[in-house]
Motif scaffolding. Sequence first.
Motif, PDB file in Angstrom:
ATOM      1  N   ARG A 120       0.453  -1.733   4.764  1.00  0.00           N
ATOM      2  CA  ARG A 120       1.783  -1.241   5.133  1.00  0.00           C
ATOM      3  C   ARG A 120       2.390  -2.070   6.260  1.00  0.00           C
ATOM      4  N   LEU A 121       1.538  -2.607   7.137  1.00  0.00           N
ATOM      5  CA  LEU A 121       2.013  -3.383   8.282  1.00  0.00           C
ATOM      6  C   LEU A 121       2.273  -4.837   7.941  1.00  0.00           C
ATOM      7  N   GLU A 152       0.833  -1.195   0.000  1.00  0.00           N
ATOM      8  CA  GLU A 152       0.000   0.000   0.000  1.00  0.00           C
ATOM      9  C   GLU A 152       0.871   1.250   0.000  1.00  0.00           C
ATOM     10  N   GLY A 153       0.511   2.198  -0.864  1.00  0.00           N
ATOM     11  CA  GLY A 153       1.261   3.441  -0.969  1.00  0.00           C
ATOM     12  C   GLY A 153       2.397   3.387  -1.963  1.00  0.00           C
ATOM     13  N   GLU A 167      -3.860   1.737  -3.339  1.00  0.00           N
ATOM     14  CA  GLU A 167      -4.836   1.715  -2.259  1.00  0.00           C
ATOM     15  C   GLU A 167      -5.532   0.355  -2.254  1.00  0.00           C
ATOM     16  N   ILE A 168      -5.685  -0.220  -1.050  1.00  0.00           N
ATOM     17  CA  ILE A 168      -6.295  -1.539  -0.957  1.00  0.00           C
ATOM     18  C   ILE A 168      -7.741  -1.522  -1.438  1.00  0.00           C
TER      19      ILE A 168
END
Length: 273
Positions: free
Chosen positions: A210-211, A123-124, A180-181
């Motif tokens: 991101r995590l 993501e991102g 973006e998810i």
Amino acid sequence: MAVLWSCGALLLVCLFTASADAGAVVTQPSVVNNQSSAILTCNYTGQHAVQSHHWTKNGKVIETTKEESSKRITEYKLDKIDSHSGGIYTCVFTANGEEVKGDIEVKTMPHVGAYKHSEHANEGEQGSLVCVSHGYPLPTDWKWFLLGPDSLEQAIENGTEKYEIKSTPNRTTLYVKDLEIEKDVGDYMCLGLNELGVARDKIHLRVRSRLAALWPFLGIVVEVIILIAIIFIYEKRRKPDEVNDDDDSGAAPLKNDSATNHKDKNVRQRNSN
């Protein structure tokens, strides 16, 4: 000036005569359009004797076709024409020390395939989707689509804040920016077009949180903490038991044995007296 014009005209005549002497090659057919098989034929029409002939594909010699022969007709058989068979086939005759050639185009529908049918990115970040093509002629145009519910095709416009497309005849790449998810996960379709038709393929894009990269590390940390806790509890419970066992089984036997030995010694001394 007149002399120069005369020399120039003489040179052109000589070149034309040499070309005429070298002869020409008649091809049959001159173009093969989207056929399943074909026999390519060349006929040398020059005046000189033929020493050898062979075929090339896209400029590369087909070694199995080399032949030292005076035949003026040569054939090359294509039992199955697919995207790998398409190209420019050239028959080459050697006559009077010169090569005389004839070209035959074998055209096929475009073949389009995804480099990977499943791609993923975080993501991102920026995701890249790639499609390649084989065959002849290569696509003259590429297009990308985002597939919605019920495979509804939404055309992707190049050069926007979200998308960028870079293409060559045999390759196209779609860049999806700032992933973006919720919006970018899904199926994307690439489409290649040439004069005989179109072909397409699909790629599924996955977007990770991101995590996501931290989960393996956190899992290891938790496992280490649990292991340390188990070892600590085990050691805490084991030590008092070991102290009690030593007091019961160690000290008393040593004292009893010493007293018994002392008594036995006194008895033996009395008996000897």
